[in-house]
Structure formats: C-alpha cells, structure tokens
Design an enzyme around this catalytic site. Structure first.
Site, PDB file in Angstrom:
ATOM      1  CE1 TYR A  53     124.698 104.281  80.997  1.00 24.82           C
ATOM      2  CE2 TYR A  53     123.355 103.732  82.912  1.00 24.82           C
ATOM      3  CZ  TYR A  53     124.475 104.344  82.370  1.00 24.82           C
ATOM      4  OH  TYR A  53     125.371 105.006  83.186  1.00 24.82           O
ATOM      5  CD  GLU A  84     119.290 103.362  85.746  1.00 25.32           C
ATOM      6  OE1 GLU A  84     118.590 104.172  86.382  1.00 25.32           O
ATOM      7  OE2 GLU A  84     118.810 102.430  85.061  1.00 25.32           O
ATOM      8  CB  SER A  99     125.712 103.173  86.499  1.00 20.85           C
ATOM      9  OG  SER A  99     124.408 103.640  86.738  1.00 20.85           O
TER      10      SER A  99
HETATM   11  P1  NAP Z   1     127.947 112.337  79.844  1.00 24.17           P
HETATM   12  O1  NAP Z   1     127.922 113.776  80.213  1.00 24.17           O
HETATM   13  O2  NAP Z   1     126.882 111.779  78.992  1.00 24.17           O
HETATM   14  O3  NAP Z   1     129.371 112.054  79.136  1.00 24.17           O
HETATM   15  C1  NAP Z   1     129.605 110.879  78.405  1.00 24.17           C
HETATM   16  C2  NAP Z   1     130.924 111.045  77.666  1.00 24.17           C
HETATM   17  O4  NAP Z   1     131.164 109.861  76.875  1.00 24.17           O
HETATM   18  C3  NAP Z   1     130.931 112.235  76.688  1.00 24.17           C
HETATM   19  O5  NAP Z   1     132.191 112.848  76.746  1.00 24.17           O
HETATM   20  C4  NAP Z   1     130.755 111.547  75.329  1.00 24.17           C
HETATM   21  O6  NAP Z   1     131.285 112.260  74.244  1.00 24.17           O
HETATM   22  C5  NAP Z   1     131.592 110.296  75.584  1.00 24.17           C
HETATM   23  N1  NAP Z   1     131.366 109.249  74.576  1.00 24.17           N
HETATM   24  C6  NAP Z   1     130.201 108.776  74.109  1.00 24.17           C
HETATM   25  N2  NAP Z   1     130.427 107.821  73.174  1.00 24.17           N
HETATM   26  C7  NAP Z   1     131.778 107.715  73.061  1.00 24.17           C
HETATM   27  C8  NAP Z   1     132.628 106.902  72.269  1.00 24.17           C
HETATM   28  N3  NAP Z   1     132.155 106.018  71.384  1.00 24.17           N
HETATM   29  N4  NAP Z   1     133.987 107.031  72.410  1.00 24.17           N
HETATM   30  C9  NAP Z   1     134.482 107.931  73.277  1.00 24.17           C
HETATM   31  N5  NAP Z   1     133.717 108.739  74.061  1.00 24.17           N
HETATM   32  C10 NAP Z   1     132.389 108.616  73.941  1.00 24.17           C
HETATM   33  O7  NAP Z   1     128.023 111.440  81.161  1.00 24.17           O
HETATM   34  P2  NAP Z   1     128.475 111.837  82.652  1.00 24.17           P
HETATM   35  O8  NAP Z   1     127.266 112.207  83.419  1.00 24.17           O
HETATM   36  O9  NAP Z   1     129.657 112.733  82.589  1.00 24.17           O
HETATM   37  O10 NAP Z   1     128.903 110.410  83.197  1.00 24.17           O
HETATM   38  C11 NAP Z   1     130.226 109.921  83.019  1.00 24.17           C
HETATM   39  C12 NAP Z   1     130.208 108.407  83.070  1.00 24.17           C
HETATM   40  O11 NAP Z   1     129.705 107.980  84.328  1.00 24.17           O
HETATM   41  C13 NAP Z   1     129.326 107.734  82.029  1.00 24.17           C
HETATM   42  O12 NAP Z   1     129.945 106.531  81.666  1.00 24.17           O
HETATM   43  C14 NAP Z   1     128.021 107.457  82.766  1.00 24.17           C
HETATM   44  O13 NAP Z   1     127.349 106.374  82.176  1.00 24.17           O
HETATM   45  C15 NAP Z   1     128.565 107.127  84.141  1.00 24.17           C
HETATM   46  N6  NAP Z   1     127.669 107.411  85.266  1.00 24.17           N
HETATM   47  C16 NAP Z   1     127.098 108.641  85.374  1.00 24.17           C
HETATM   48  C17 NAP Z   1     126.297 108.939  86.467  1.00 24.17           C
HETATM   49  C18 NAP Z   1     125.634 110.289  86.619  1.00 24.17           C
HETATM   50  O14 NAP Z   1     124.675 110.387  87.392  1.00 24.17           O
HETATM   51  N7  NAP Z   1     126.137 111.325  85.956  1.00 24.17           N
HETATM   52  C19 NAP Z   1     126.096 107.946  87.463  1.00 24.17           C
HETATM   53  C20 NAP Z   1     126.713 106.714  87.324  1.00 24.17           C
HETATM   54  C21 NAP Z   1     127.526 106.459  86.224  1.00 24.17           C
HETATM   55  P3  NAP Z   1     130.402 113.358  73.418  1.00 24.17           P
HETATM   56  O15 NAP Z   1     130.508 114.622  74.222  1.00 24.17           O
HETATM   57  O16 NAP Z   1     131.093 113.423  72.109  1.00 24.17           O
HETATM   58  O17 NAP Z   1     128.991 112.828  73.355  1.00 24.17           O
HETATM   59  N1  GDD Z   2     115.465 112.080  81.431  1.00 24.34           N
HETATM   60  C1  GDD Z   2     114.207 112.210  81.891  1.00 24.34           C
HETATM   61  N2  GDD Z   2     113.342 113.051  81.231  1.00 24.34           N
HETATM   62  N3  GDD Z   2     113.841 111.508  82.992  1.00 24.34           N
HETATM   63  C2  GDD Z   2     112.573 111.686  83.458  1.00 24.34           C
HETATM   64  C3  GDD Z   2     111.653 112.543  82.844  1.00 24.34           C
HETATM   65  C4  GDD Z   2     112.056 113.257  81.667  1.00 24.34           C
HETATM   66  O1  GDD Z   2     111.298 114.020  81.082  1.00 24.34           O
HETATM   67  N4  GDD Z   2     110.499 112.506  83.565  1.00 24.34           N
HETATM   68  C5  GDD Z   2     110.678 111.662  84.577  1.00 24.34           C
HETATM   69  N5  GDD Z   2     111.941 111.150  84.523  1.00 24.34           N
HETATM   70  C6  GDD Z   2     112.491 110.149  85.459  1.00 24.34           C
HETATM   71  C7  GDD Z   2     113.137 108.926  84.793  1.00 24.34           C
HETATM   72  O2  GDD Z   2     112.131 108.000  84.371  1.00 24.34           O
HETATM   73  C8  GDD Z   2     113.993 108.421  85.958  1.00 24.34           C
HETATM   74  O3  GDD Z   2     113.209 107.649  86.835  1.00 24.34           O
HETATM   75  C9  GDD Z   2     114.404 109.704  86.678  1.00 24.34           C
HETATM   76  O4  GDD Z   2     113.545 110.747  86.197  1.00 24.34           O
HETATM   77  C10 GDD Z   2     115.842 110.120  86.430  1.00 24.34           C
HETATM   78  O5  GDD Z   2     116.067 110.109  85.036  1.00 24.34           O
HETATM   79  P1  GDD Z   2     117.440 110.674  84.404  1.00 24.34           P
HETATM   80  O6  GDD Z   2     117.695 112.043  84.894  1.00 24.34           O
HETATM   81  O7  GDD Z   2     117.369 110.451  82.933  1.00 24.34           O
HETATM   82  O8  GDD Z   2     118.567 109.758  85.084  1.00 24.34           O
HETATM   83  P2  GDD Z   2     118.626 108.174  85.302  1.00 24.34           P
HETATM   84  O9  GDD Z   2     118.445 107.927  86.769  1.00 24.34           O
HETATM   85  O10 GDD Z   2     117.758 107.450  84.366  1.00 24.34           O
HETATM   86  O11 GDD Z   2     120.137 107.865  84.876  1.00 24.34           O
HETATM   87  C11 GDD Z   2     121.213 108.693  85.353  1.00 24.34           C
HETATM   88  O12 GDD Z   2     121.746 108.152  86.542  1.00 24.34           O
HETATM   89  C12 GDD Z   2     122.370 106.863  86.406  1.00 24.34           C
HETATM   90  C13 GDD Z   2     122.880 106.450  87.801  1.00 24.34           C
HETATM   91  O13 GDD Z   2     121.815 105.947  88.564  1.00 24.34           O
HETATM   92  C14 GDD Z   2     122.261 108.767  84.238  1.00 24.34           C
HETATM   93  O14 GDD Z   2     123.223 109.721  84.580  1.00 24.34           O
HETATM   94  C15 GDD Z   2     122.959 107.430  84.036  1.00 24.34           C
HETATM   95  O15 GDD Z   2     124.035 107.590  83.113  1.00 24.34           O
HETATM   96  C16 GDD Z   2     123.506 106.972  85.399  1.00 24.34           C
HETATM   97  O16 GDD Z   2     124.164 105.735  85.277  1.00 24.34           O
END
Ligand code: NAP
Ligand code: GDD
Length: 350
Positions: free
Chosen positions: A155, A127, A125
C-alpha cells in the site's frame, strides 16, 4: 460557483469532503464503483441534494476518467480512491497497485491533456514514511515534509508512486497538483476493519452484552505497540480543500502532533464503559500481525498551519469518546444482532 469531482466519494473522507464542498455551494460529482450491494451508506443523506451527483466510474478505467472529466470540466479534482487497508495490501498487492498508484497516474494523464486543467488533490499518506523519522530538540521522533520515505507495505509503495507522480506532474507540466500527506484520521464513519473502529465497535457490543447479562468472545488484535497520530476526518478534509485554494500548489503534512499506541487507544475506549482491566477482553492473534510494520508515526504540520492556517480541532480523547459513544448508540439500535459483528471479526485475517 465551483464544480468538484471526488474519486472515492463513498469512503469515510469522501463523505465528509462532499458535505464540506456542498456547504461552500460547490456542485459535487461523486464517482463511485458499481457494486452488487449498496456501497453508498455514508452518502445516502446527500443524494437528494440538487448540487450532488453520483456517477459510476473507476480510477482503473482511463477511458471513463477521460470522458467524465472532459464532460464535467471541473474546477477541482480530489483523488481519494484507493485500496486503503494496509493489511489487505499484503494479500492483494497487484490490485492495490492498480487502484492506488496507477489510478492516480491515470487521472494526472487525463488532466495533463485537458485544455482547462482542474486543480488536483492526491490523498497521500503518512504510511509512506514507513520506519523513517526526524528527531526534534527533545530527541522525540516526528515526520514532516523533509523526512525521507521508506515504505513498509505494498500500500505504502503504491501511495509513494502516486505521490511522486503528483509532484512530477506539478514540476514538469505545471499542473496545480497537491499531495496531502495525511496521518491517520478516524471518525464515526471509519471502515470497520481499521483498528480504531474495530475496537469502538467491540466496546459497544460488550456494553450491550453486559446490559443484557450476556458475554461475548474476546477481541482479537495484532500489534498493540504501534504508535499512530490519530485525528478526526472532518478536520482533515478541510486541509484538503485549503490546499487547492492557495496560489501555489505544494505538498503538506497534516497531523495532530500527538502519538499514542494502539494499546492506549484500547485502554481509553474501554474506559468509556468503565472497564479498567481491558486486557481480560483481548487476545493477541498472530494472524493479525503484518509482515512488516510502521512502528511510530507523529506528524509535524507546522507548514500546513503557517501556509493554510490549518489546525486540528478534535483531540485524541474526544475522538475515542465520540467513536465509542456513536457505536453504543447504533449497536443499541441493532439489538439482537449486535453479536453478529463478532463472527466477522474472528474471521478477519489482516
Ligand atoms: P476508504 O474509506 O477506504 O475509502 C476509499 C474509497 O476509494 C472508497 O470510496 C472506495 O470505494 C474507493 N475506491 C476503491 N477502489 C476504487 C476504484 N478502483 N475506483 C474508484 N474508487 C475506488 O478510505 P478513507 O479513509 O476515506 O481515505 C481516503 C483516501 O485517503 C484513501 O486514498 C486513503 O488511502 C487515503 N488516506 C487515508 C488516511 C486515513 O487515516 N483515513 C490517511 C492517509 C491517507 P468503495 O466504497 O466502492 O470501496
Ligand atoms: N486493522 C487492524 N486490525 N490493525 C491492527 C489490529 C487489527 O486487528 N491490531 C493491531 N493493529 C495495528 C496495525 O498493525 C497498525 O500498526 C495499527 O494498528 C493501525 O492499523 P490500521 O487501523 O489498519 O491503520 P494503518 O495505520 O495501518 O493505516 C491507516 O492509516 C494510514 C495513514 O498512516 C489507513 O487509513 C491507511 O489508508 C492510511 O494511509
């Protein structure tokens, strides 16, 4: 025909990746956790497909991983499983570590001990960069594969441990293991507690409330100044697959190369329903501010472009419009219950 195992199949990315692999004639084994309520809504449309199998498992259970991978003998393993909410990781750091860091190591260890080793993808990520950045010729901040990491949340620390483990197992044991350093990617299937979906759902509720001559409470948000590089998840799962098709395993940044503040997302979303004075519907809630924040993410995915031929197709404006328009449709179908999500939002503390 290839066989793939997806950990995290019920999540946003898991559902799009399953669709992509099935379209390429893969047999897909999706590993999901047992839950007291239905957690398969994003993949229900796939469960009747012959080549799609749902199996119970958990990345914190090494015995389960060992048994499943040895039984299935997949060609590719995608680890998308994580406690993926940054705000929640401050409340539940140990759980986040166990799933997000230890879970990845558990899979790597099993693969290391297998005779026919599958290729491995780790969902790393942006992050992990935290407050670090590089500067381009125009003195603009960006992050690429050479930018140092300085994680700002439990995280991100867990993700960095998993990322380093993936690189270590590649270099030390010769595993075909890739780390995809993906920047934020959203979609119509995004979890409701991430900021983009929280906003698109609110805008949809506001739209329907206005149509029905009602009002709804303001939207509570935290930091509006943070900048994120937002793409569409459907584009990003293609990059995951491409990484595992190369001759050589490596780590890649995957991003759009554009960055916007949370406030710009907010403004664009409200504009979809012709509201310009968006701040009159928003309250800043200090409880939603994080103990430490990642101020600015903007990725340079030139390496992925050069070596994988990958580029994003959906731009920021289209992403926001698609999310809002989708939520207007589904919230419309919810009818009278549309206001219920507001109760949930006002209780949110992350
Ligand atoms: P998400 O919607 O939160 O999906 C996370 C998945 O992990 C869900 O299927 C969840 O299952 C599963 N999980 C949680 N705990 C588990 C465990 N103990 N054993 C097996 N499975 C488990 O996340 P996403 O947005 O699809 O992201 C996919 C991956 O990419 C994550 O690892 C996230 O950290 C990473 N990532 C995401 C982003 C982004 O912007 N979306 C960016 C960079 C990296 P449940 O449905 O049962 O909760
Ligand atoms: N969730 C959330 N809720 N975020 C908020 C809010 C709120 O009410 N208000 C402001 N934010 C700001 C957070 O502080 C952050 O700066 C930004 O919005 C984005 O927050 P999220 O949408 O929760 O995503 P993230 O950037 O913290 O994390 C996501 O992206 C990562 C990759 O950069 C997640 O998908 C992570 O799993 C992923 O790794």
């Amino acid at each position: 025909m290839k066989t793939a195992v997806i950990y995290g199949v019920t999540g946003q990315d898991g559902s799009y990746l399953s669709e992509l692999l099935l379209s390429k004639q893969y047999t897909v084994y999706g590993i999901h956790r047992r839950s007291s309520v239905n957690n398969t809504t994003r993949i229900n449309h796939l469960t009747n497909k012959k080549q799609f199998h749902l199996i119970q498992g958990d990345v914190t259970d090494s015995f389960n991983i060992y048994r499943l991978l040895n039984e299935i003998q997949p060609d590719e393993v995608y680890n998308l499983a994580a406690q993926s909410h940054v705000g929640t990781s401050f409340q539940q750091p140990e759980l986040t570590w166990n799933v997000t860091a230890q879970g990845c190591l558990n899979i790597l260890e099993v693969i290391r001990q297998m005779g026919n080793r599958p290729r491995f993808y780790q969902a790393s990520s942006s992050e992990m960069f935290g407050d670090q950045y590089s500067l381009n010729n125009n003195r603009e901040k960006y992050q690429d594969e050479r930018t140092p990491f300085n994680p700002q949340s439990p995280y991100a620390i867990a993700k960095l441990a998993a990322h380093h483990s993936t690189t270590l197992y590649r270099r030390s044991y010769g595993l075909f293991a890739c780390g995809g350093i993906l920047f934020n990617h959203e979609s119509e299937r995004r979890g409701e507690r991430f900021v983009t979906r929280k906003i698109s759902r609110y805008v949809a509720d506001l739209y329907w409330a206005t149509q029905r001559g009602r009002s709804i409470p303001n939207l509570k948000l935290g930091n509006l100044k943070a900048k994120r590089d937002w793409g569409h998840a459907e584009d990003y799962v293609e990059a995951m697959w491409l990484m595992l098709q190369r001759d050589i395993p490596d780590n890649y940044v995957v991003a759009t190369g554009e960055t916007y503040t949370v406030e710009e997302y907010l403004k664009t979303a409200f504009k979809c329903i012709n509201i310009i004075d968006y701040m009159s519907h928003v309250e800043i809630d200090d409880n939603l501010l994080r103990p430490s924040e990642v101020p600015c993410l903007m990725g340079d995915s030139s390496k992925a472009n050069r070596r994988l031929g990958w580029e994003p197709k959906v731009n920021f404006k289209t992403l926001v419009e698609r999310m809002v328009s989708h939520d207007i449709q589904i919230r419309g179908r919810c009818g009278e219950h549309a206001g219920d999500s507001e109760k949930f939002r006002s209780n949110e503390r992350t």
